[in-house]
Design an enzyme around this catalytic site. Structure first.
Site, mmCIF file in Angstrom:
data_model
loop_
_atom_site.group_PDB
_atom_site.id
_atom_site.type_symbol
_atom_site.label_atom_id
_atom_site.label_comp_id
_atom_site.label_asym_id
_atom_site.label_seq_id
_atom_site.Cartn_x
_atom_site.Cartn_y
_atom_site.Cartn_z
ATOM 1 N N ASP A 334 -46.587 -17.810 66.390
ATOM 2 C CA ASP A 334 -45.903 -19.025 66.836
ATOM 3 C C ASP A 334 -44.600 -18.611 67.508
ATOM 4 O OD1 ASP A 334 -44.616 -21.565 67.025
ATOM 5 O OD2 ASP A 334 -45.686 -22.266 65.252
ATOM 6 N N ARG A 336 -42.411 -21.092 68.725
ATOM 7 C CA ARG A 336 -41.567 -22.281 68.844
ATOM 8 C C ARG A 336 -40.178 -22.069 68.246
ATOM 9 N NH1 ARG A 336 -45.611 -26.653 66.449
ATOM 10 N NH2 ARG A 336 -46.200 -24.817 65.245
#
Length: 423
Positions: A334, A336
């Site tokens: 990930d 983000r």
């Protein structure tokens, strides 16, 4: 302008290209991040015309800079165009809040970005190309899921928050990213020098000023910004005594827009909107903060490659290998990285979220770690989880996402299986 009214063809002033400059222009307004007022802080000037006025790295609307360049190159847009900001003022006043003058609380947006047309009117009149980085307006949000909730009796129109047509009345704001590089580096636990160098190298050398202009501390990155939707009185967001229902949502075009059922993104988003409406009708306020971070900030091409890998692997698409397939393709699960996410909450003056409609441990940790209190956490109801998304939700719960129920163990993770590609 030409005789037919079209902008003149693109030409480089002076017949040469300036790759970068090594000293601040004497005419550039000074920036003092965390100053007590917009005037004391100074305007963010990302103009591409009068370079002597520039006091940041990058340009306004950075994610759309290439489209703007195409318009100029095609002769459709004049390089000299200045935005006419008449009647563009915010429909609602946001702040100022104490967090705006805390240089550590907000490092990824300009808290004064919606008010520049008024605060810096004299400078604009004098020819400095100052542009808003935040716009606040009113809207009606119409979703079939909200209409369905009315038909099923879960929602009732009140004429204040929800109309009989099924439209929800909202205040919404669009925010462009404005990074204070020293603050961003501190947030990520790295040196500003390393941050600048990596940003320069990983964008293919797009912004030489990152490494040649250490005097410029503000960067307008070429990434998407965020949009917020407020249900109820925006001023109530800063009052910890008013119930706040909130969701921080990261973009998922396939689900949010087209209803793809491989993930829970749209069901969770529409569930949050329903909860925000109910909260506002109870006398509270609701908030959805929507960030452009497609495919866990890996991009949609990477996301679709991962989908194929998950569906084609031996044994099929199972929850126990959900994250592994992403890491095989992207090198990371990930990207983000929610460290910058709470900034928009601080811009709104939020000190407490009474009901956080999110199961994400990363979002919860970032919000509470920034000093915002979180009360109840609201998970997505099981009946809203699409069958093909069971893999995703089980994998996330096993990885530490919040759930009021039982956390799937290793054996349970092998049970949920997604459709095949041709299923």
């Amino acid at each position: 302008m030409s005789a037919d009214g079209a902008p003149p063809p693109a030409r480089s002033p002076g017949g040469h290209i300036r790759l970068t400059s090594h000293s601040a222009g004497a005419e550039a307004p000074q920036l003092h991040w965390g100053a007590p007022s917009a005037a004391a802080r100074g305007p963010v000037v990302g103009t591409t015309t009068t370079r002597a006025h520039r006091n940041v790295i990058g340009t306004h609307s950075g994610a759309y800079g290439v489209y703007r360049a195409l318009a100029v190159a095609a002769g459709k847009l004049s390089r000299e165009h200045r935005a006419d900001l008449t009647d563009t003022a915010p429909t609602d006043v946001i702040g100022p809040h104490p967090q705006w003058t805390d240089p550590d609380a907000i490092v990824s947006l300009d808290p004064w970005g919606a008010t520049v047309a008024d605060v810096f009117a004299d400078q604009i009149a004098a020819g400095i190309d100052i542009r808003p980085t935040i716009a606040v307006t009113k809207a009606q949000v119409i979703l079939p899921e909200v209409h369905d909730a009315i038909l099923k009796g879960r929602l009732s129109p009140d004429g204040r928050v929800l109309l009989g047509t099924g439209a929800a009345l909202v205040t919404k704001a669009a925010l462009e990213p404005v990074w204070h590089l020293p603050g961003v580096a501190q947030r990520f636990g790295c040196s500003e020098t390393d941050l600048r160098r990596v940003l320069f190298e990983e964008t293919g050398g797009m912004y030489p000023e990152l490494v040649t202009r250490s005097d410029l501390e503000v960067f307008l990155p070429p990434i998407g910004g965020q949009t917020i939707y407020i249900f109820g009185d925006p001023r109530a967001l800063a009052d910890p005594g008013v119930e706040l229902t909130a969701r921080v949502h990261d973009e998922c075009n396939g689900s949010d827009v087209f209803g793809s059922d491989i993930c829970t993104c749209r069901p969770y988003l529409t569930h949050a909107i329903e909860e925000c409406i109910l909260g506002a009708q109870r006398g509270g306020v609701g908030l959805v903060a929507y960030s452009r971070k497609e495919g866990r900030a890996l991009g949609e091409v990477t996301k679709f490659l991962v989908y194929n890998a998950r569906k084609r692997q031996v044994g099929g698409d199972t929850a126990d290998r959900y994250f592994a397939r992403t890491e095989c393709v992207a090198g990371v699960q990930d990207m983000r990285f929610q460290e910058l996410m709470p900034d928009v909450l601080h811009w709104l003056g939020i000190r407490k979220i009474h009901r956080l409609v999110s199961m994400s441990n990363m979002k919860y940790d970032a919000i509470t770690g920034s000093g915002i209190e979180v009360g109840e956490r609201v998970s997505i109801p099981d009946d809203l989880v699409p069958a093909d998304a069971r893999v995703e939700i089980d994998a996330k719960m096993a990885a530490g996402y919040f759930t009021p129920g039982q956390v799937p163990d290793a054996d349970e993770l092998k049970k949920a299986k997604g459709r095949a590609l041709d299923g």
